[in-house]
Enzyme design. Sequence first.
Site, mmCIF file in Angstrom:
data_model
loop_
_atom_site.group_PDB
_atom_site.id
_atom_site.type_symbol
_atom_site.label_atom_id
_atom_site.label_comp_id
_atom_site.label_asym_id
_atom_site.label_seq_id
_atom_site.Cartn_x
_atom_site.Cartn_y
_atom_site.Cartn_z
ATOM 1 N N CYS B 114 -38.573 29.108 46.201
ATOM 2 C CA CYS B 114 -39.682 29.804 45.551
ATOM 3 C C CYS B 114 -39.096 31.034 44.899
ATOM 4 O O CYS B 114 -38.674 31.962 45.573
ATOM 5 C CB CYS B 114 -40.753 30.217 46.548
ATOM 6 S SG CYS B 114 -42.013 31.276 45.812
ATOM 7 N N SER B 118 -41.988 33.775 48.178
ATOM 8 C CA SER B 118 -41.357 32.824 49.092
ATOM 9 C C SER B 118 -42.407 31.901 49.675
ATOM 10 O O SER B 118 -42.555 31.778 50.869
ATOM 11 C CB SER B 118 -40.590 33.538 50.183
ATOM 12 O OG SER B 118 -41.473 34.348 50.904
ATOM 13 N N CYS B 119 -43.123 31.267 48.797
ATOM 14 C CA CYS B 119 -44.118 30.291 49.231
ATOM 15 C C CYS B 119 -43.398 29.188 50.005
ATOM 16 O O CYS B 119 -42.303 28.787 49.655
ATOM 17 C CB CYS B 119 -44.828 29.699 48.031
ATOM 18 S SG CYS B 119 -45.722 30.962 47.091
#
Lengths: 125, 213
Positions: B114, B118-119
């Site tokens: 990501c 920071s998916c």
Amino acid sequence: MSACKASSPLLASAGLPRAADGEPVFAEPWQATAFAMTVRLHDQGLFSWETWAEALSAELHKPGRKADGSDYYDCWVAALSELLTRLSVASGPELEALTRSWQRAAEATPHGKPIVIENDPLRRG
Amino acid sequence: MSEHRHGDGPEHDQPHDNHFTDMEARVKALESLLTEKGLIDPAAIDAIVETYETKVGPRNGARVVARAWADASFAEWLRRDATAAIASLGFTGRQGEHMRAVFNTPETHNLVVCTLCSCYPWAVLGLPPVWYKAPPYRSRVVIDPRGVLAEFGLDLPADKKVRVWDSTAELRYLVVPERPDGTEGFSEEALADLVTRDSMIGTGLALSPEAVR
């Protein structure tokens, strides 16, 4: 790219607690708490996940971030604080005062006793 | 900002007083304020932490992968509509995100990142590892995926294509690694034991049956 040496900088995580599968999850408990509060507030519909992702992304892309990502949850907390201010849930000065109050309460609490905000000497006075 | 203490600090010589770092105090402030306003309660917070720390974890994802290996029609469903296929096993994302499963093949290796923040597919993989959130991983995976994979000890053949998938708040990816050789007739439980978290991010492969003996 100075932070990326030929070895495995991505795997370096010295001193971190490990999850069941051996990987670091949260470096410190406050990180887990900040994470969980955000999840809970979203569950309750206070903000959409998209709104949250934007707030977090804005913090993560501010200049001066650490190359190793160790300030990730600092950014998380900053994003949550900013979002709550924007939603008029809390004001910046209010949060700041409460933060200092908790610090005084901690200093005034004998070791081994639970830290409660009532222990802040200025609050009692 | 926050003070980070380093290893052998003098704090061990001060047994009597308590201290909150700026970040600890700030999170306490948020917690007490939100509790007072009735927006959270500490028990619910603890329950969420515990769920992500110990109960969810990458084992959910491993079960999804094992089912896909064992059941061709589930694999097809996973390929077509990963959100529904994964939900059918009882794993749904808290953020209402959609899932997409990307399948490794002999020709193509998939890798998830990501770059925005920071998916991460928490519902199936638990909390993300620290390196996933670190800027070096996020920035370098796009530029030099093979170099990053080599640092994880994964040297792919030169003719194998590497596809990098960039997660968003709405769409998260789960890599379905290739089923290891020598696993014919394995139960789903035995197959799930071969599926590591890294293999579902793409920074590793599924384990061989010999490796878990």
